[in-house]
Scaffold this motif. Structure first.
Motif, PDB file in Angstrom:
ATOM      1  N   ALA A   5     -31.914   2.030 -12.161  1.00 22.25           N
ATOM      2  CA  ALA A   5     -32.556   0.802 -12.624  1.00 22.25           C
ATOM      3  C   ALA A   5     -31.988  -0.412 -11.884  1.00 22.25           C
ATOM      4  CB  ALA A   5     -32.358   0.633 -14.120  1.00 22.25           C
ATOM      5  N   PRO A   6     -32.852  -1.316 -11.402  1.00 22.86           N
ATOM      6  CA  PRO A   6     -32.389  -2.507 -10.662  1.00 22.86           C
ATOM      7  C   PRO A   6     -31.913  -3.618 -11.595  1.00 22.86           C
ATOM      8  CG  PRO A   6     -34.777  -2.511 -10.761  1.00 22.86           C
ATOM      9  CD  PRO A   6     -34.329  -1.237 -11.450  1.00 22.86           C
ATOM     10  N   VAL A   7     -30.896  -3.302 -12.382  1.00 22.17           N
ATOM     11  CA  VAL A   7     -30.427  -4.222 -13.424  1.00 22.17           C
ATOM     12  C   VAL A   7     -29.988  -5.557 -12.827  1.00 22.17           C
ATOM     13  CG1 VAL A   7     -28.641  -4.579 -15.182  1.00 22.17           C
ATOM     14  CG2 VAL A   7     -29.793  -2.365 -15.005  1.00 22.17           C
ATOM     15  N   LYS A   8     -29.303  -5.509 -11.692  1.00 19.44           N
ATOM     16  CA  LYS A   8     -28.781  -6.738 -11.099  1.00 19.44           C
ATOM     17  C   LYS A   8     -29.920  -7.689 -10.716  1.00 19.44           C
ATOM     18  CE  LYS A   8     -25.100  -6.318  -8.564  1.00 19.44           C
ATOM     19  NZ  LYS A   8     -24.153  -6.106  -7.426  1.00 19.44           N
ATOM     20  N   ASP A   9     -30.987  -7.153 -10.138  1.00 20.70           N
ATOM     21  CA  ASP A   9     -32.122  -7.994  -9.753  1.00 20.70           C
ATOM     22  C   ASP A   9     -32.836  -8.554 -10.981  1.00 20.70           C
ATOM     23  OD1 ASP A   9     -33.581  -9.060  -7.473  1.00 20.70           O
ATOM     24  OD2 ASP A   9     -35.282  -7.915  -8.216  1.00 20.70           O
ATOM     25  N   MET A  10     -32.948  -7.732 -12.011  1.00 25.21           N
ATOM     26  CA  MET A  10     -33.577  -8.184 -13.256  1.00 25.21           C
ATOM     27  C   MET A  10     -32.791  -9.334 -13.883  1.00 25.21           C
ATOM     28  SD  MET A  10     -34.543  -4.472 -14.850  1.00 25.21           S
ATOM     29  CE  MET A  10     -36.007  -3.554 -14.323  1.00 25.21           C
ATOM     30  N   LEU A  11     -31.483  -9.207 -13.915  1.00 25.62           N
ATOM     31  CA  LEU A  11     -30.637 -10.264 -14.495  1.00 25.62           C
ATOM     32  C   LEU A  11     -30.685 -11.533 -13.640  1.00 25.62           C
ATOM     33  CD1 LEU A  11     -27.570  -8.144 -15.651  1.00 25.62           C
ATOM     34  CD2 LEU A  11     -29.230  -9.296 -17.131  1.00 25.62           C
ATOM     35  N   PHE A  12     -30.753 -11.358 -12.325  1.00 20.18           N
ATOM     36  CA  PHE A  12     -30.899 -12.516 -11.430  1.00 20.18           C
ATOM     37  C   PHE A  12     -32.178 -13.287 -11.786  1.00 20.18           C
ATOM     38  CE2 PHE A  12     -32.707 -14.499  -7.659  1.00 20.18           C
ATOM     39  CZ  PHE A  12     -31.630 -15.209  -7.135  1.00 20.18           C
ATOM     40  N   ASN A  13     -33.282 -12.561 -11.957  1.00 24.56           N
ATOM     41  CA  ASN A  13     -34.540 -13.211 -12.322  1.00 24.56           C
ATOM     42  C   ASN A  13     -34.445 -13.913 -13.668  1.00 24.56           C
ATOM     43  OD1 ASN A  13     -35.962 -12.503 -10.008  1.00 24.56           O
ATOM     44  ND2 ASN A  13     -36.670 -10.570 -10.863  1.00 24.56           N
ATOM     45  N   ALA A 564     -22.904 -10.279  -0.923  1.00 18.77           N
ATOM     46  CA  ALA A 564     -23.789  -9.297  -0.294  1.00 18.77           C
ATOM     47  C   ALA A 564     -25.153  -9.257  -0.985  1.00 18.77           C
ATOM     48  CB  ALA A 564     -23.148  -7.910  -0.321  1.00 18.77           C
ATOM     49  N   PHE A 565     -25.140  -9.264  -2.323  1.00 13.53           N
ATOM     50  CA  PHE A 565     -26.393  -9.246  -3.074  1.00 13.53           C
ATOM     51  C   PHE A 565     -27.192 -10.514  -2.806  1.00 13.53           C
ATOM     52  CE2 PHE A 565     -28.774 -10.560  -6.875  1.00 13.53           C
ATOM     53  CZ  PHE A 565     -29.618  -9.474  -7.056  1.00 13.53           C
ATOM     54  N   MET A 566     -26.508 -11.665  -2.836  1.00 10.30           N
ATOM     55  CA  MET A 566     -27.209 -12.936  -2.640  1.00 10.30           C
ATOM     56  C   MET A 566     -27.767 -13.044  -1.215  1.00 10.30           C
ATOM     57  SD  MET A 566     -27.160 -14.209  -5.582  1.00 10.30           S
ATOM     58  CE  MET A 566     -26.266 -13.902  -7.125  1.00 10.30           C
ATOM     59  N   GLN A 567     -27.025 -12.542  -0.233  1.00 11.78           N
ATOM     60  CA  GLN A 567     -27.526 -12.566   1.139  1.00 11.78           C
ATOM     61  C   GLN A 567     -28.779 -11.701   1.269  1.00 11.78           C
ATOM     62  OE1 GLN A 567     -26.634 -14.561   3.509  1.00 11.78           O
ATOM     63  NE2 GLN A 567     -28.006 -13.702   5.066  1.00 11.78           N
ATOM     64  N   ALA A 568     -28.777 -10.558   0.585  1.00 12.07           N
ATOM     65  CA  ALA A 568     -29.952  -9.682   0.612  1.00 12.07           C
ATOM     66  C   ALA A 568     -31.163 -10.379  -0.024  1.00 12.07           C
ATOM     67  CB  ALA A 568     -29.651  -8.372  -0.115  1.00 12.07           C
ATOM     68  N   LYS A 569     -30.929 -11.168  -1.081  1.00 10.48           N
ATOM     69  CA  LYS A 569     -32.028 -11.914  -1.709  1.00 10.48           C
ATOM     70  C   LYS A 569     -32.611 -12.928  -0.716  1.00 10.48           C
ATOM     71  CE  LYS A 569     -33.381 -11.791  -5.345  1.00 10.48           C
ATOM     72  NZ  LYS A 569     -34.473 -10.930  -5.897  1.00 10.48           N
ATOM     73  N   VAL A 570     -31.743 -13.595   0.017  1.00  6.73           N
ATOM     74  CA  VAL A 570     -32.183 -14.586   1.010  1.00  6.73           C
ATOM     75  C   VAL A 570     -32.987 -13.912   2.116  1.00  6.73           C
ATOM     76  CG1 VAL A 570     -31.380 -16.198   2.780  1.00  6.73           C
ATOM     77  CG2 VAL A 570     -30.315 -16.208   0.507  1.00  6.73           C
ATOM     78  N   GLU A 571     -32.453 -12.809   2.644  1.00  2.00           N
ATOM     79  CA  GLU A 571     -33.129 -12.121   3.749  1.00  2.00           C
ATOM     80  C   GLU A 571     -34.485 -11.554   3.306  1.00  2.00           C
ATOM     81  OE1 GLU A 571     -32.140 -12.291   6.690  1.00  2.00           O
ATOM     82  OE2 GLU A 571     -29.964 -12.572   6.687  1.00  2.00           O
ATOM     83  N   THR A 572     -34.550 -11.059   2.081  1.00  2.95           N
ATOM     84  CA  THR A 572     -35.808 -10.496   1.580  1.00  2.95           C
ATOM     85  C   THR A 572     -36.847 -11.596   1.385  1.00  2.95           C
ATOM     86  OG1 THR A 572     -34.571  -8.729   0.466  1.00  2.95           O
ATOM     87  CG2 THR A 572     -36.840  -9.056  -0.231  1.00  2.95           C
ATOM     88  N   ALA A 573     -36.404 -12.753   0.900  1.00  4.19           N
ATOM     89  CA  ALA A 573     -37.324 -13.890   0.740  1.00  4.19           C
ATOM     90  C   ALA A 573     -37.862 -14.342   2.098  1.00  4.19           C
ATOM     91  CB  ALA A 573     -36.616 -15.039   0.030  1.00  4.19           C
ATOM     92  N   ARG A 574     -36.999 -14.345   3.102  1.00  7.97           N
ATOM     93  CA  ARG A 574     -37.438 -14.739   4.445  1.00  7.97           C
ATOM     94  C   ARG A 574     -38.478 -13.740   4.973  1.00  7.97           C
ATOM     95  NH1 ARG A 574     -35.795 -17.515   9.227  1.00  7.97           N
ATOM     96  NH2 ARG A 574     -37.569 -17.219  10.650  1.00  7.97           N
ATOM     97  N   PHE A 575     -38.238 -12.457   4.737  1.00  2.20           N
ATOM     98  CA  PHE A 575     -39.205 -11.455   5.168  1.00  2.20           C
ATOM     99  C   PHE A 575     -40.541 -11.677   4.447  1.00  2.20           C
ATOM    100  CE2 PHE A 575     -41.579  -7.558   4.799  1.00  2.20           C
ATOM    101  CZ  PHE A 575     -41.503  -6.995   6.062  1.00  2.20           C
ATOM    102  N   TYR A 576     -40.486 -11.939   3.145  1.00  2.00           N
ATOM    103  CA  TYR A 576     -41.722 -12.170   2.382  1.00  2.00           C
ATOM    104  C   TYR A 576     -42.508 -13.323   3.021  1.00  2.00           C
ATOM    105  CZ  TYR A 576     -44.945 -12.329  -1.537  1.00  2.00           C
ATOM    106  OH  TYR A 576     -46.095 -12.272  -2.299  1.00  2.00           O
TER     107      TYR A 576
END
Length: 606
Positions: A5-13, A564-576
């Motif tokens: 389960a992507p708990v970390k991403d859910m909590l970030f949201n 690391a998690f926050m950098q991945a969020k940034v990179e994924t947003a840029r890809f989007y």
């Protein structure tokens, strides 16, 4: 076949998109802050990873079965459902007055995603119960609530939605099921309903069917439809289950996907041996919900709850497919990388096009999850905030979001599950790898609870044309505020996203103007582009949430929070922004300038 389960991403949201800290200030939600959310999500993750996920493939290989009117669930489902009920998961976001936990939808929706990722077929049973609960809470009499709600909220009984008939699919004006009033205030219900999800099963002691039917003498069309509670077993005065009602399952469908979920054909009023109907005359005994001839209005309460939930199902199946594809791409060794970074053959995740597919899957899933979280937050404020004006604004926003969450997220899930098969190559086409199941399961999501075109018609007619585009333009104004924040941030990723978001917002406003200005005068021109308008809007709103997430992730990273998690969020947003949000202006052109070519070909030329 494992699922995490992507708990970390859910909590970030919840923290940065849904603003759960503000929801927790609403009376009744004081204990529903991030600490509570984390505890609930972590416990939910354990149940879904350990109990439901291992049953998913089993359900595809050994579906629910029907014999002599009895439906038996996939081996293991009944025991898993008991654990689901014992854990209190059915009542998570339902009122404490009826035994629920009263948590906000913002938390509940994340748990619903986990259940659906773990086992989509299983999750459909509680999903339909949720809809029945919402309808009874809104329109049920005190007597109906006292008999049915506590058992539904606990999960001891399950609920269904009975709309469709052989001749009446999306056109409910054609409903023929009839209801005859009786002297004691009940009704006798006669008719056939099809496509009834979990309409018969052995996992709960009673099934509460909510059935659309016409009372004798009712007006023609949708204005003459009423809603009835028709239980599988009648309920005795002490609340216990009594005699079998005159409703039977005459068959279940053989389907492309969601095979473990029995899709029933139900017959009302074909007397069963030993049933109450034998003594009182044929007909299933039903109880009117609310007032006669307002059934469609009440059913839409269930439909809106279910449409949001189906959108979450799209996100859920996309997450499951993404995880499967990532694991395969890391394990599967094939060919030398084009940049020579590995001397010989390497795992396929080294190949740029595999990375492109995985990033597409990841970005779509995270974007839609953030959009659904924003919508859930608006629902909570719309239903519980003490300020009437705040409730009104959030209700308008939530209603606009429902077709986007349902339509865009489910269409997205088809692309993501297809990409998961593609990442697996030829092995993806082989059932034993398991990834094909996600592709097959996902297809129904764009169809049931209203096809993508029906969601698009709703977006055009009720959500855009009706108020002259006012709500849509209000959302565009909020997006513009996020653009200002991106500009102020000034980082390369923020500025790149700003450029794409601004272009997408301007394209959206062009289309809103076209829809609001032409729906009455040129309906064919507008509705020819209704699905592209839905896809454009969903893409924009998901991209907007990704932009908000990028800003939050940059701030958290700079503060030293999980870099690391926050950098991945940034990179994924840029890809989007670069690969998905960039599609919006082209959609604008097809809608505003391409309507004529949709209907130009003569009908007899097809």
């Amino acid at each position: 076949m494992s699922y995490t389960a992507p708990v970390k991403d859910m909590l970030f949201n919840m923290a940065h998109i849904a603003q759960l800290d503000q929801i927790a200030q609403i009376p009744g939600f004081e204990d529903a802050g991030l600490d509570t959310a984390q505890a609930v999500l972590e416990e939910c993750a354990k149940f879904n990873q350990d109990v439901l996920s291992p049953l998913n493939w089993e359900g595809d290989k050994n579906p629910s079965s029907w014999k002599d009117g009895v439906v038996t669930a996939t081996p293991g489902f009944k025991q898993a459902f008991k654990q689901f009920v014992d854990g209190g998961w059915q009542g998570l976001q339902h009122p404490a007055d009826f035994g629920g936990q009263g948590l906000p939808k913002t938390i509940g929706a994340a748990c619903i995603e986990m259940v659906n990722s773990a086992n989509l077929s299983f999750a459909l049973c509680p999903l339909l119960s949720d809809g029945a609960i919402e309808a009874l809470l809104t329109a049920g009499s005190d007597a109906l609530k006292s008999v049915y709600l506590e058992k539904l909220v606990s999960g001891q009984w399950t609920g269904t939605m009975n709309l469709t008939e052989p001749q009446a699919g999306s056109d409910l004006a054609l409903v023929r099921t009839r209801a005859e009033p009786q002297a004691d205030g009940t009704y006798k219900v006669f008719g056939t309903k099809i496509y009834i999800t979990w309409g018969e099963h052995d996992m709960a002691e009673n099934i509460v069917h909510l059935v659309l039917a016409r009372v004798q003498g009712a007006p023609e069309g949708v204005k003459g439809i009423s809603l009835f509670v028709v239980p599988k077993f009648l309920v005795q005065a002490d609340g216990s289950v009594g005699a079998r009602n005159d409703v039977q399952c005459v068959s279940i469908e053989h389907k492309m996907g969601i095979k473990a979920s029995p899709t029933a054909v139900l017959q009302y009023g074909d007397a069963l041996a030993g049933s109450v109907a034998d003594q009182q005359g044929a007909g299933a005994i039903g109880y009117l919900v609310g007032q006669e001839n307002r059934g469609l209005e009440y059913m839409f309460i269930m439909m809106n709850a279910a449409r949001y939930a189906v959108g979450v199902q799209g996100i859920a199946i996309a997450e499951r497919a993404y995880q499967k594809a990532v694991q395969f791409a890391k394990d599967r060794v094939q060919s030398r990388p084009v940049d020579g970074s590995v001397a010989g053959s390497a795992p396929i995740i080294y190949h740029p096009d595999v990375r492109r597919m995985l990033m597409t899957m990841r970005a779509y899933t995270e974007g839609c999850r953030a959009m659904a979280s924003a919508a859930a937050s608006a629902f909570d404020a719309a239903h519980h905030h003490p300020d009437a004006e705040v409730r009104k604004v959030n209700q308008s926003f939530y209603e606009f979001m429902v077709p986007l969450v349902k339509g865009f997220s489910t269409e997205m899930s088809l692309e993501v599950t297809s990409l998961a098969v593609q990442v697996h190559g030829g092995m993806g086409f082989i059932e034993e790898t398991g990834v094909a199941q996600y592709y097959r399961d996902a297809k129904i999501l764009t169809i049931y609870e209203g096809t993508t075109a029906i969601q698009a018609n709703d977006l055009v007619g009720r959500k855009t044309a009706r108020d002259g585009g006012q709500t849509a333009r209000g959302i565009a104004s909020q997006i513009e505020a996020t653009e200002a924040a991106l500009a102020a941030s000034g980082t390369p990723h923020a500025l790149a996203l700003l450029r794409r978001l601004k272009a997408a917002r301007e394209a959206f406003l062009d289309v809103v103007g076209f829809v609001a200005g032409n729906t009455k005068a040129s309906p064919n021109a507008v509705f020819a582009g209704s699905v592209p308008y839905l896809m454009l809007s969903g893409n924009l709103v998901a991209g907007w949430q990704m932009a908000r997430g990028l800003l939050a992730a940059q701030t958290q990273r700079e503060a030293g929070q999980d870099a690391a998690f926050m950098q991945a969020k940034v990179e994924t947003a840029r890809f989007y922004a670069d690969h998905i949000l960039s599609k919006v202006p082209g959609l604008r052109d097809s809608i505003v300038e391409g309507a004529d070519s949709v209907t130009a070909l003569a009908l007899d030329a097809f």
